[in-house]
Design a protein around this motif. Structure first.
Motif, mmCIF file in Angstrom:
data_model
loop_
_atom_site.group_PDB
_atom_site.id
_atom_site.type_symbol
_atom_site.label_atom_id
_atom_site.label_comp_id
_atom_site.label_asym_id
_atom_site.label_seq_id
_atom_site.Cartn_x
_atom_site.Cartn_y
_atom_site.Cartn_z
ATOM 1 N N SER A 14 -38.907 3.406 5.974
ATOM 2 C CA SER A 14 -38.471 1.316 5.607
ATOM 3 C C SER A 14 -40.195 1.007 5.385
ATOM 4 N N ALA A 15 -39.969 0.046 4.910
ATOM 5 C CA ALA A 15 -41.184 -0.282 3.622
ATOM 6 C C ALA A 15 -42.103 -0.956 4.526
ATOM 7 N N ALA A 16 -42.484 -0.811 5.959
ATOM 8 C CA ALA A 16 -43.577 -0.305 6.254
ATOM 9 C C ALA A 16 -44.414 1.019 7.117
ATOM 10 N N THR A 17 -43.393 1.879 6.475
ATOM 11 C CA THR A 17 -43.210 3.626 6.649
ATOM 12 C C THR A 17 -44.264 3.593 5.341
ATOM 13 N N VAL A 18 -46.153 4.494 5.689
ATOM 14 C CA VAL A 18 -46.552 5.100 4.583
ATOM 15 C C VAL A 18 -46.357 6.360 4.878
ATOM 16 N N ILE A 19 -45.815 7.233 3.368
ATOM 17 C CA ILE A 19 -45.950 8.231 3.296
ATOM 18 C C ILE A 19 -47.163 8.899 2.721
ATOM 19 N N PRO A 20 -48.133 9.836 3.690
ATOM 20 C CA PRO A 20 -49.195 10.146 2.451
ATOM 21 C C PRO A 20 -49.782 10.834 1.391
ATOM 22 N N SER A 21 -50.086 10.883 0.402
ATOM 23 C CA SER A 21 -50.342 12.098 -0.366
ATOM 24 C C SER A 21 -50.582 12.946 -0.501
ATOM 25 N N TRP A 22 -50.695 13.621 -1.435
ATOM 26 C CA TRP A 22 -51.279 15.104 -1.600
ATOM 27 C C TRP A 22 -52.890 15.571 -0.403
#
Length: 142
Positions: free
Chosen positions: A29-37
């Protein structure tokens, strides 16, 4: 009771095994934040294992760490710049390179290490082929 494909329903329990239903996949969802490497790396350094691995990488870059296939410098107890360069395969698959590295490790010979791809991983660098025209590994430069 006789179980045939026509009598088994998706929610039927047979022994302790229950068939799973209602599986679905959805996009984050738009609220999900995927962390960067970079975020993941910074978080891992905060753990005891991550900080130990980071320290080991720094030691290997200085030529002092443990033996590793990606080392490019092995100084052991020496502080002098090595006069010998060993060209070996970058993936650690070549048995002749492994045998040479075992000897270097056993004798603790200070050495610079050039990592060169084997032909199966692509073309060898032009600079290497100028020094070793047939491209065979391992090669030593004094």
């Amino acid at each position: 009771k006789n179980y045939s494909p026509s009598t088994i329903k998706p929610s039927t329990t047979i022994g302790k095994v229950r068939s799973m239903t209602n599986l679905s996949m959805s996009a984050p969802s738009a609220a999900t934040v995927i962390p960067s490497w970079d975020d993941i790396a910074a978080k891992s350094i905060g753990t005891s294992v991550g900080s130990a691995l980071e320290q080991e990488v720094k030691s290997r870059q200085q030529g002092k760490g443990s033996a590793h296939v990606q080392n490019t410098l092995r100084l052991f107890d020496s502080n002098e710049t090595p006069k010998i360069t060993l060209y070996r395969d970058h993936a650690g698959w070549c048995p002749y390179c492994q045998k040479t590295m075992l000897l270097i490790e056993e004798k603790e010979i200070p050495i610079k290490i050039g990592l060169v791809p084997m032909r199966s991983y692509g073309d060898k660098p032009r600079e290497f082929l100028q020094k070793v025209p047939n491209g065979l590994l391992p090669a030593i430069e004094v």
